[in-house]
Scaffold this active site. Structure first.
Site, PDB file in Angstrom:
ATOM      1  N   ASP A  80      -0.160   1.261  -4.930  1.00  0.00           N
ATOM      2  CA  ASP A  80       1.058   1.361  -4.017  1.00  0.00           C
ATOM      3  C   ASP A  80       0.737   2.408  -3.098  1.00  0.00           C
ATOM      4  O   ASP A  80       0.576   3.469  -3.463  1.00  0.00           O
ATOM      5  CB  ASP A  80       2.203   1.756  -5.151  1.00  0.00           C
ATOM      6  N   GLU A 112       0.805  -3.511  -2.890  1.00  0.00           N
ATOM      7  CA  GLU A 112       2.003  -3.680  -2.601  1.00  0.00           C
ATOM      8  C   GLU A 112       2.215  -3.445  -0.927  1.00  0.00           C
ATOM      9  O   GLU A 112       1.626  -2.680  -0.393  1.00  0.00           O
ATOM     10  CB  GLU A 112       3.122  -2.546  -3.381  1.00  0.00           C
ATOM     11  N   ASP A 128       4.885   6.471  -8.842  1.00  0.00           N
ATOM     12  CA  ASP A 128       4.177   5.899  -8.024  1.00  0.00           C
ATOM     13  C   ASP A 128       3.024   5.214  -8.920  1.00  0.00           C
ATOM     14  O   ASP A 128       2.561   4.158  -8.644  1.00  0.00           O
ATOM     15  CB  ASP A 128       3.352   6.915  -7.111  1.00  0.00           C
TER      16      ASP A 128
END
Lengths: 176, 176
Positions: free
Chosen positions: A11, A71, A143
């Site tokens: 991410d 992502e 995260d």
């Protein structure tokens, strides 16, 4: 699938890049590792990019994943923030490509749908489901949880496609 | 400065990344090479990022520059385009950082002021001045000219700072 697939989920963010590593045997995801790469907010661009590209290179060297899932970044309304996010994402994907890893992309909507079951899920729901699905004893940092969530998304969607294709392995192919 | 500094200038773009290589002996820039790295518009993100990061890595391996200068991207009003540009820029800077090159950034305004003498210069004026300053027999493609222009900007601004500092070499240091 006889041999497990190891998936590195990422991410990307301009300040914090979350990551998660899972093994996928075709039935349920198994936790391997997760964490964050943090850049220094006052560092110059080259320093921040260096942290990300070297950090992800190190992860690939250490955990030897077979596939990577990233992502898709939320496109912010602030152009400077969007540019920074793009730069972090470019550095992250560069590190994966240089290690010859196949890279798959998933939107935040796809991640939430895959992990929680609906696209409008809150961040805490994603964290909760990651903990449940991987049987973790503690809750990973937000995260890191997002990194794990995108890795799980890739695992579940790969299996879905493999089923549609009549059980073909997608290990060496690309989904899209 | 006794030994020439070789500067790689880069103008990143999501479709075309321009580059220019010059030698700087402290008085006038000497042309070494210039060109473009073009990505395939229909290629997926990993393919485009791979073209840029590998392409710039190859340039560094071939021309062995001592320093790199990157043009600061114009922040577009279209978020998707800004994100794409950021990704290309992140991949370009990642390639430079992985080769341990010091990376300097210049805005389009700084480049125009350094090369043409005023910040509102048209693209054609930049191209024209690059041809004049390097004594080229033909006009390089626009993105290649921008790569050369940012390399020249770094050379001229390095000299200016070196003079201000009493003639100190900036070869192993950073300007900002």
């Amino acid at each position: 699938m006889s041999k497990p697939i190891r998936i590195l989920g990422i991410d990307p963010g301009s300040r914090i890049t979350g990551f998660g590593v899972i093994d996928w045997h075709g039935r349920e995801p198994v936790y391997v590792a997760s964490g964050c790469i943090k850049t220094l907010p006052n560092d110059e661009l080259a320093g921040r990019i260096g942290m990300i590209v070297r950090g992800i290179g190190d992860l690939v060297a250490e955990y030897r994943p077979n596939q990577a899932a990233v992502e898709q970044v939320f496109v912010n309304v602030n152009p400077a923030a969007t540019l920074m996010l793009g730069q972090a994402r470019g550095a992250a994907v560069a590190a994966l490509v240089l290690r010859d890893l196949p890279v798959y992309e998933y939107t935040a909507l796809q991640v939430k749908q895959s992990v929680v079951g609906q696209g409008k899920a809150a961040k805490e729901q994603v964290q909760h489901m990651v903990v449940q699905m991987l049987g973790l004893s503690g809750t990973p940092q937000a995260d890191a949880a997002d990194g794990l969530a995108v890795a799980i998304t890739h695992a579940l969607r790969s299996q879905g496609l493999a089923r549609q294709l009549g059980g073909l392995s997608i290990k060496n192919g690309r989904l899209r």
